[in-house]
Design a protein around this motif. Structure first.
Motif, PDB file in Angstrom:
ATOM      1  N   ILE B 277       0.851  -1.205   0.000  1.00 46.12           N
ATOM      2  CA  ILE B 277       0.000   0.000   0.000  1.00 46.12           C
ATOM      3  C   ILE B 277       0.881   1.248   0.000  1.00 46.12           C
ATOM      4  O   ILE B 277       0.677   2.173  -0.798  1.00 46.12           O
ATOM      5  N   ALA B 278       1.890   1.254   0.883  1.00 44.37           N
ATOM      6  CA  ALA B 278       2.764   2.429   0.975  1.00 44.37           C
ATOM      7  C   ALA B 278       3.460   2.685  -0.361  1.00 44.37           C
ATOM      8  O   ALA B 278       3.558   3.828  -0.814  1.00 44.37           O
ATOM      9  N   ILE B 279       3.899   1.621  -1.017  1.00 44.80           N
ATOM     10  CA  ILE B 279       4.585   1.785  -2.299  1.00 44.80           C
ATOM     11  C   ILE B 279       3.627   2.343  -3.355  1.00 44.80           C
ATOM     12  O   ILE B 279       3.986   3.227  -4.130  1.00 44.80           O
ATOM     13  N   GLU B 280       2.386   1.871  -3.354  1.00 47.93           N
ATOM     14  CA  GLU B 280       1.437   2.398  -4.335  1.00 47.93           C
ATOM     15  C   GLU B 280       1.161   3.880  -4.090  1.00 47.93           C
ATOM     16  O   GLU B 280       1.042   4.664  -5.025  1.00 47.93           O
ATOM     17  N   ILE B 281       1.060   4.251  -2.830  1.00 45.16           N
ATOM     18  CA  ILE B 281       0.865   5.678  -2.519  1.00 45.16           C
ATOM     19  C   ILE B 281       2.074   6.472  -3.022  1.00 45.16           C
ATOM     20  O   ILE B 281       1.926   7.499  -3.681  1.00 45.16           O
ATOM     21  N   LEU B 282       3.255   5.955  -2.741  1.00 45.63           N
ATOM     22  CA  LEU B 282       4.480   6.657  -3.158  1.00 45.63           C
ATOM     23  C   LEU B 282       4.568   6.795  -4.684  1.00 45.63           C
ATOM     24  O   LEU B 282       4.898   7.856  -5.204  1.00 45.63           O
ATOM     25  N   LEU B 283       4.272   5.717  -5.391  1.00 49.37           N
ATOM     26  CA  LEU B 283       4.353   5.773  -6.850  1.00 49.37           C
ATOM     27  C   LEU B 283       3.393   6.828  -7.394  1.00 49.37           C
ATOM     28  O   LEU B 283       3.724   7.577  -8.311  1.00 49.37           O
ATOM     29  N   ASN B 284       2.209   6.899  -6.803  1.00 48.60           N
ATOM     30  CA  ASN B 284       1.255   7.930  -7.227  1.00 48.60           C
ATOM     31  C   ASN B 284       1.765   9.328  -6.910  1.00 48.60           C
ATOM     32  O   ASN B 284       1.504  10.266  -7.641  1.00 48.60           O
ATOM     33  N   MET B 285       2.490   9.446  -5.794  1.00 43.60           N
ATOM     34  CA  MET B 285       3.037  10.759  -5.450  1.00 43.60           C
ATOM     35  C   MET B 285       4.142  11.158  -6.422  1.00 43.60           C
ATOM     36  O   MET B 285       4.255  12.306  -6.819  1.00 43.60           O
ATOM     37  N   VAL B 286       4.937  10.194  -6.832  1.00 38.52           N
ATOM     38  CA  VAL B 286       6.071  10.495  -7.713  1.00 38.52           C
ATOM     39  C   VAL B 286       5.602  10.819  -9.129  1.00 38.52           C
ATOM     40  O   VAL B 286       5.998  11.815  -9.717  1.00 38.52           O
ATOM     41  N   ILE B 287       4.731   9.981  -9.685  1.00 37.61           N
ATOM     42  CA  ILE B 287       4.452  10.117 -11.121  1.00 37.61           C
ATOM     43  C   ILE B 287       2.968   9.947 -11.458  1.00 37.61           C
ATOM     44  O   ILE B 287       2.583   9.818 -12.618  1.00 37.61           O
ATOM     45  N   GLU B 350       1.954  16.494   3.607  1.00 36.55           N
ATOM     46  CA  GLU B 350       0.753  15.954   4.242  1.00 36.55           C
ATOM     47  C   GLU B 350      -0.456  15.891   3.292  1.00 36.55           C
ATOM     48  O   GLU B 350      -1.078  14.850   3.124  1.00 36.55           O
ATOM     49  N   GLU B 351      -0.729  17.031   2.639  1.00 37.04           N
ATOM     50  CA  GLU B 351      -1.926  17.117   1.779  1.00 37.04           C
ATOM     51  C   GLU B 351      -1.814  16.139   0.610  1.00 37.04           C
ATOM     52  O   GLU B 351      -2.757  15.444   0.255  1.00 37.04           O
ATOM     53  N   HIS B 352      -0.644  16.096   0.027  1.00 39.90           N
ATOM     54  CA  HIS B 352      -0.391  15.213  -1.108  1.00 39.90           C
ATOM     55  C   HIS B 352      -0.558  13.746  -0.693  1.00 39.90           C
ATOM     56  O   HIS B 352      -1.166  12.944  -1.402  1.00 39.90           O
ATOM     57  N   PHE B 353      -0.031  13.438   0.471  1.00 39.77           N
ATOM     58  CA  PHE B 353      -0.137  12.072   0.998  1.00 39.77           C
ATOM     59  C   PHE B 353      -1.610  11.675   1.176  1.00 39.77           C
ATOM     60  O   PHE B 353      -2.039  10.611   0.740  1.00 39.77           O
ATOM     61  N   GLU B 354      -2.407  12.564   1.756  1.00 38.17           N
ATOM     62  CA  GLU B 354      -3.820  12.274   2.015  1.00 38.17           C
ATOM     63  C   GLU B 354      -4.572  12.031   0.705  1.00 38.17           C
ATOM     64  O   GLU B 354      -5.384  11.113   0.583  1.00 38.17           O
ATOM     65  N   ARG B 355      -4.281  12.858  -0.284  1.00 36.63           N
ATOM     66  CA  ARG B 355      -4.945  12.733  -1.579  1.00 36.63           C
ATOM     67  C   ARG B 355      -4.650  11.366  -2.208  1.00 36.63           C
ATOM     68  O   ARG B 355      -5.537  10.683  -2.692  1.00 36.63           O
ATOM     69  N   MET B 356      -3.401  10.971  -2.179  1.00 38.70           N
ATOM     70  CA  MET B 356      -3.005   9.705  -2.797  1.00 38.70           C
ATOM     71  C   MET B 356      -3.517   8.501  -2.013  1.00 38.70           C
ATOM     72  O   MET B 356      -3.826   7.464  -2.574  1.00 38.70           O
ATOM     73  N   ARG B 357      -3.615   8.710  -0.696  1.00 35.29           N
ATOM     74  CA  ARG B 357      -4.156   7.653   0.147  1.00 35.29           C
ATOM     75  C   ARG B 357      -5.601   7.379  -0.269  1.00 35.29           C
ATOM     76  O   ARG B 357      -6.013   6.249  -0.439  1.00 35.29           O
ATOM     77  N   ARG B 358      -6.374   8.449  -0.423  1.00 36.38           N
ATOM     78  CA  ARG B 358      -7.768   8.284  -0.830  1.00 36.38           C
ATOM     79  C   ARG B 358      -7.860   7.636  -2.209  1.00 36.38           C
ATOM     80  O   ARG B 358      -8.688   6.767  -2.448  1.00 36.38           O
ATOM     81  N   LYS B 359      -7.013   8.069  -3.105  1.00 40.45           N
ATOM     82  CA  LYS B 359      -7.053   7.527  -4.460  1.00 40.45           C
ATOM     83  C   LYS B 359      -6.764   6.021  -4.436  1.00 40.45           C
ATOM     84  O   LYS B 359      -7.474   5.234  -5.063  1.00 40.45           O
ATOM     85  N   VAL B 360      -5.732   5.651  -3.712  1.00 33.96           N
ATOM     86  CA  VAL B 360      -5.358   4.235  -3.677  1.00 33.96           C
ATOM     87  C   VAL B 360      -6.475   3.403  -3.030  1.00 33.96           C
ATOM     88  O   VAL B 360      -6.797   2.306  -3.491  1.00 33.96           O
ATOM     89  N   TYR B 361      -7.119   3.964  -2.010  1.00 31.05           N
ATOM     90  CA  TYR B 361      -8.266   3.275  -1.395  1.00 31.05           C
ATOM     91  C   TYR B 361      -9.340   2.996  -2.454  1.00 31.05           C
ATOM     92  O   TYR B 361      -9.845   1.882  -2.584  1.00 31.05           O
ATOM     93  N   GLY B 362      -9.681   4.042  -3.219  1.00 31.76           N
ATOM     94  CA  GLY B 362     -10.677   3.903  -4.287  1.00 31.76           C
ATOM     95  C   GLY B 362     -10.289   2.817  -5.283  1.00 31.76           C
ATOM     96  O   GLY B 362     -11.114   1.983  -5.662  1.00 31.76           O
ATOM     97  N   ASP B 363      -9.024   2.787  -5.656  1.00 30.36           N
ATOM     98  CA  ASP B 363      -8.552   1.769  -6.603  1.00 30.36           C
ATOM     99  C   ASP B 363      -8.802   0.352  -6.080  1.00 30.36           C
ATOM    100  O   ASP B 363      -9.200  -0.526  -6.828  1.00 30.36           O
ATOM    101  N   TYR B 364      -8.564   0.159  -4.777  1.00 27.24           N
ATOM    102  CA  TYR B 364      -8.772  -1.180  -4.217  1.00 27.24           C
ATOM    103  C   TYR B 364     -10.253  -1.548  -4.217  1.00 27.24           C
ATOM    104  O   TYR B 364     -10.611  -2.690  -4.506  1.00 27.24           O
ATOM    105  N   VAL B 365     -11.109  -0.599  -3.878  1.00 29.01           N
ATOM    106  CA  VAL B 365     -12.546  -0.913  -3.793  1.00 29.01           C
ATOM    107  C   VAL B 365     -13.105  -1.266  -5.173  1.00 29.01           C
ATOM    108  O   VAL B 365     -13.901  -2.200  -5.312  1.00 29.01           O
ATOM    109  N   VAL B 366     -12.670  -0.529  -6.197  1.00 28.15           N
ATOM    110  CA  VAL B 366     -13.169  -0.764  -7.555  1.00 28.15           C
ATOM    111  C   VAL B 366     -12.911  -2.199  -8.017  1.00 28.15           C
ATOM    112  O   VAL B 366     -13.690  -2.773  -8.774  1.00 28.15           O
ATOM    113  N   GLU B 367     -11.844  -2.806  -7.515  1.00 28.14           N
ATOM    114  CA  GLU B 367     -11.545  -4.202  -7.861  1.00 28.14           C
ATOM    115  C   GLU B 367     -12.729  -5.134  -7.573  1.00 28.14           C
ATOM    116  O   GLU B 367     -12.862  -6.180  -8.188  1.00 28.14           O
TER     117      GLU B 367
END
Lengths: 424, 426
Positions: B277-287, B350-367
């Motif tokens: 999960i942490a890596i997916e958040i990080l990848l979204n933050m990077v690119i 902080e703000e960027h982290f929260e945004r990506m956290r929410r996005k990654v959560y959404g990605d998991y639920v859509v599965e």
């Protein structure tokens, strides 16, 4: 029935699909306009420029940030040929509010953003933003040039082009490099304004939602209120727009650095009966629909001539395309084997069991329509463009009713139009 | 039967380990017409050297056997092919082979019972002869040629060559024309008898089912088999360093494609889901779409679309992959590296982290929208020894501090590689 449609204004229709099956709601807007050589490039560029920014969210970065905060809502847009129409498609998918870790009104936000992207673009000096148009022109150029990257897709596109030479359906959906240069931020904006006055607009909402509330949100939207009623310009998809040829097939061969040859054969289907599109679906399934099909069994399994061998029916154009990946040296052998299958179909050399199996294959895909949100939307949109309404139950019934005699009769009204081969 | 639950997305999974060792996972989905069954064995392209539990014999097998075996399982002694039999019922059936598992599956709306009969029958009845094995070599040979023409596949294989010197993940899943020429019925039977034992297999079923009844349906279709000990798999020793930092190849593409990666020092003890999960958040933050780096590269015309990002891991390998299309891949890598370095220096916002956290959560639920996705995910996760619901349920435990720690651990300059496929010169 879980599907409802309602015309909001002439030419602008709201479709709602109620379903409990998903974790998400899907919202879509489709703009339909006739496929024309002078417009295809503009259409493709327009879809790309619109997603760049709106009056409220002026950059892609702003849009993405907003969508990410909405638990990774996803926006997608694309361009497609459906019959003789060019369709600009815009989608937004969000989680259903029930599955959020904390409550939030995502529905309202979703509708607002999607309408904003399509109907309220970011402008400067009464034109699209220069930078966006320039960037998207470069991108589109790369996409058009990238046509060669996927060999199997390329061969299919080229066969279509040859088969529908100088006809709308032969046009490449992303347009042409030579038309791209002349487009300016002003000319694109003028085209956009004209398009919005004439095109057919369909809005779809699928999910666990409340129909009246959705309708209310959409009709109250300022951009929707600004749109005028129109007699929409589009080509009804059930109509045949070109003569089907019966004389000798066109043959085209091209070379590229490739180890596996791609053979694509385009077939014309002449209408024999008002239900011929259902019969053609069954014909196609017997010929090349699945692992039991004649093509798969004879070209791949029995003779090991190909790794892939199948066929697909393009309902809106009443055409069938046979596609094979073959060893280049096997070209003639594969072609002969395929032609033999077409002859066998004409003679009725297939069993009642083949017929039943093929129907099962089609029926299971029909039953799958309601299992995916975008597939269900696409199904109803297809009905809308064809100006008919066949429910899923009726569709199933029509397929079940197809007889062997009908398939044989149709087989004798199918002709090879184009043979395209991509080799080394 | 064990029941696990995700309260956030309102789904349950029922897990039963049968006496013969077979693990059955059932995820009931009310209201859906589609039904999906997938039966997998923990046998993939990397398992090319092992000791057979019954005889103690040490076996080396040619590259591509797992995939070859998958192809051959459909063939029946009476001349029929199970794929055809299933298709004839309107059932969509298939099979696939990955690095670490092989799976047989079908999806249907009707004829579920017949489908389950056929699936469980053919997977339990191998039929390999000299003749049918020879014939398959032609078909698979074509498939191998197809992969050789596929720039995206070459790109991935070259990236693996950069990451690892010996690791079997470098083996082409289908093998080579040369390696498959050595396959015989005897090799196939040895592998079948070792890896297709229930204790090495997992079945996942998703659809509108009653779990208890379903378990019984599975049980009554299982053939009795003697218990088998643990399969000892032999792999080359772990490599700490990357093999090489760069590899390029010329092919027929219009614009270069690239795959950049970070090799991870896999650590089996730590919580893999949390790390993932942490890596997916990080990848979204990077690119990710809204990242500064992506926006800049997009504006400069260096990226046309958001790159694909992935973290692949098993007991044998772990790495991050970022891939896309760009006319200047070196520049894209440079910019991404700079971003990573900045994050390493300044910590994450902080703000960027929260945004990506929410996005990654959404990605998991859509599965969880689709029975096929759910079943495949549960199977793949089981093979990786993780629990799918954990991605939703452990979500809250991934804090900014933890994510920063993973950033430091995984995104290391000396573990970075780049693979490029360039256009042929005109």
């Amino acid at each position: 029935m879980n599907y409802q449609k309602e015309e909001l204004k002439q030419g602008i229709t709201l479709h709602q699909i109620q379903t409990q099956n998903y974790k998400t709601n899907l919202y879509a807007i489709f703009l339909a306009t006739p496929l024309k050589r002078e417009n295809v490039t503009l259409d493709a560029l327009l879809a790309a420029v619109l997603r760049r920014g709106t009056q409220n969210l002026p950059s892609q970065e702003e849009i993405s940030k907003k969508l990410e905060m909405m638990y990774g809502a996803s926006f997608d847009c694309g361009i497609e040929k459906t019959g003789d129409n060019h369709i600009m498609k815009f989608y937004l998918e969000t989680l259903n509010e029930e599955f959020l870790p904390s409550p939030e009104n995502l529905t309202k936000q979703s509708i607002a953003i999607l309408l904003d992207i399509v109907l309220n673009p970011f402008l400067e000096n009464n034109a699209f933003k220069k930078e966006y148009v320039k960037g998207e022109k470069q991108n589109l150029r790369q996409i058009i040039e990238g046509k060669i990257d996927n060999k199997s897709k390329y061969a299919y596109d080229r066969c279509t082009e040859e088969m529908f030479k100088n006809k709308p359906y032969g046009l490449y959906k992303f347009g042409y490099i030579e038309d791209l240069e002349a487009i300016t931020p002003q000319s694109l904006y003028v085209y956009y304004q004209e398009l919005l006055k004439k095109c057919k607009i369909d809005i779809f909402v699928s999910g666990k939602t409340e129909n009246n509330a959705i309708k209310e949100m959409i009709t109250q939207n300022e951009m929707i209120q600004r749109l005028q009623a129109r007699k929409p310009e589009y080509v009804v998809n059930n109509e045949t727009t070109e003569e089907k040829q019966e004389d000798s097939p066109k043959e085209t061969t091209e070379s590229m650095q490739i180890t596996q040859g791609k053979l694509v054969i385009g077939l014309d289907v002449k209408q024999t009966n008002q239900n011929s599109r259902f019969i053609a679906s069954v014909y196609n399934a017997i010929l090349g629909g699945g692992a039991n099909s004649k093509l798969f069994q004879n070209v791949r399994e029995k003779q090991s001539l190909a790794y892939t061998a199948n066929s697909g029916y393009v309902r809106t154009k009443n055409s069938i395309f046979i596609r094979c990946g073959i060893e280049i040296d096997n070209y003639q052998k594969a072609l002969d084997t395929i032609k033999q299958q077409l002859e066998d179909m004409k003679k009725g050399n297939f069993t009642e069991e083949d017929l039943q199996n093929s129907k099962e294959l089609i029926l299971s895909s029909i039953e799958g329509i309601t299992e995916e949100q975008d597939t269900e939307i696409t199904y109803y949109y297809g009905q809308e463009l064809a100006n008919t309404f066949v429910t899923i139950e009726e569709y199933i019934q029509k397929i079940k009713e197809v007889t062997k005699e009908q398939v044989i009769k149709l087989a004798n009204n199918i002709f090879i139009n184009t043979i395209y081969f991509l080799k080394d | 039967m064990k029941v696990i639950e995700s309260s956030k997305i309102k789904e349950k999974a029922y897990i039963e380990e049968l006496e013969n060792g077979l693990k059955v996972i059932i995820i009931p989905k009310k209201n859906t017409k589609k039904k999906y069954v997938i039966w997998g064995t923990h046998f993939g392209s990397i398992d090319n050297h092992f000791i057979m539990p019954k005889t103690g014999e040490e076996v080396y097998i040619p590259d591509g056997v797992a995939h070859f075996l998958e192809h051959k399982m459909f063939e029946q002694p009476n001349g029929t092919n199970s794929l055809d039999t299933l298709m004839a019922l309107g059932i969509d059936a298939n099979a696939y082979t990955t690095n670490d598992h092989t799976a047989y599956l079908f999806e249907c709306t009707n004829h579920f019972e017949e489908g389950l009969n056929e699936l469980m029958d053919y997977v339990q009845h191998p039929y390999f002869t000299e003749e049918n094995v020879e014939k398959e070599k032609g078909i698979i040979g074509q498939e191998i040629n197809m992969y050789d023409d596929d720039p995206a596949w070459r790109l991935y294989m070259n990236a693996m060559d950069c990451m690892y010197e010996q690791n079997p993940i470098k083996i082409d899943i289908a093998g080579t024309i040369e390696s498959i020429s050595k396959i015989t019925p005897d090799v196939l039977y040895k592998c079948y008898n070792t890896f297709y034992h229930p204790s090495n297999m997992t079945m996942v079923i998703c659809g509108d089912f009653q779990p208890e009844t379903m378990i019984e349906e599975v049980k009554k279709r299982l053939l009795p088999k003697e218990n088998q000990g643990v399969i000892k798999r032999i792999y080359p020793s772990k490599e700490n360093k990357i093999h090489k930092a760069f590899k390029n190849e010329k092919m027929e593409v219009s614009t270069p494609i690239f795959m950049m990666g970070y090799k991870d020092h896999e650590n089996i003890k730590e919580d893999r889901v949390k790390k993932h999960i942490a890596i997916e958040i990080l990848l979204n933050m990077v690119i990710g779409k809204s990242s500064k780096t992506y926006q800049e590269l997009y504006t400069d015309g260096l990226l046309l679309a958001q790159p694909d990002m992935d973290y692949e891991f098993s007991d044998q390998y772990a790495h991050i992959l970022i891939s896309g299309t760009s006319k200047n891949p070196q520049k894209v890598m440079e910019q991404m590296t700079q971003t990573v370095n900045k994050m390493l220096q300044n910590g994450i916002e902080e703000e960027h982290f929260e945004r990506m956290r929410r996005k990654v959560y959404g990605d998991y639920v859509v599965e969880y929208n689709n029975v096929g996705n759910i079943a495949r995910m549960f199977l793949a996760d089981t093979m990786k020894k993780v629990q799918s619901f954990d991605y939703i349920e452990k979500f809250e435990t991934v804090t900014k501090e933890y994510t920063e720690q993973i950033l430091e651990e995984v995104f290391q300059e000396e573990n970075k590689i780049l693979s490029i496929i360039e256009p042929n010169e005109k």
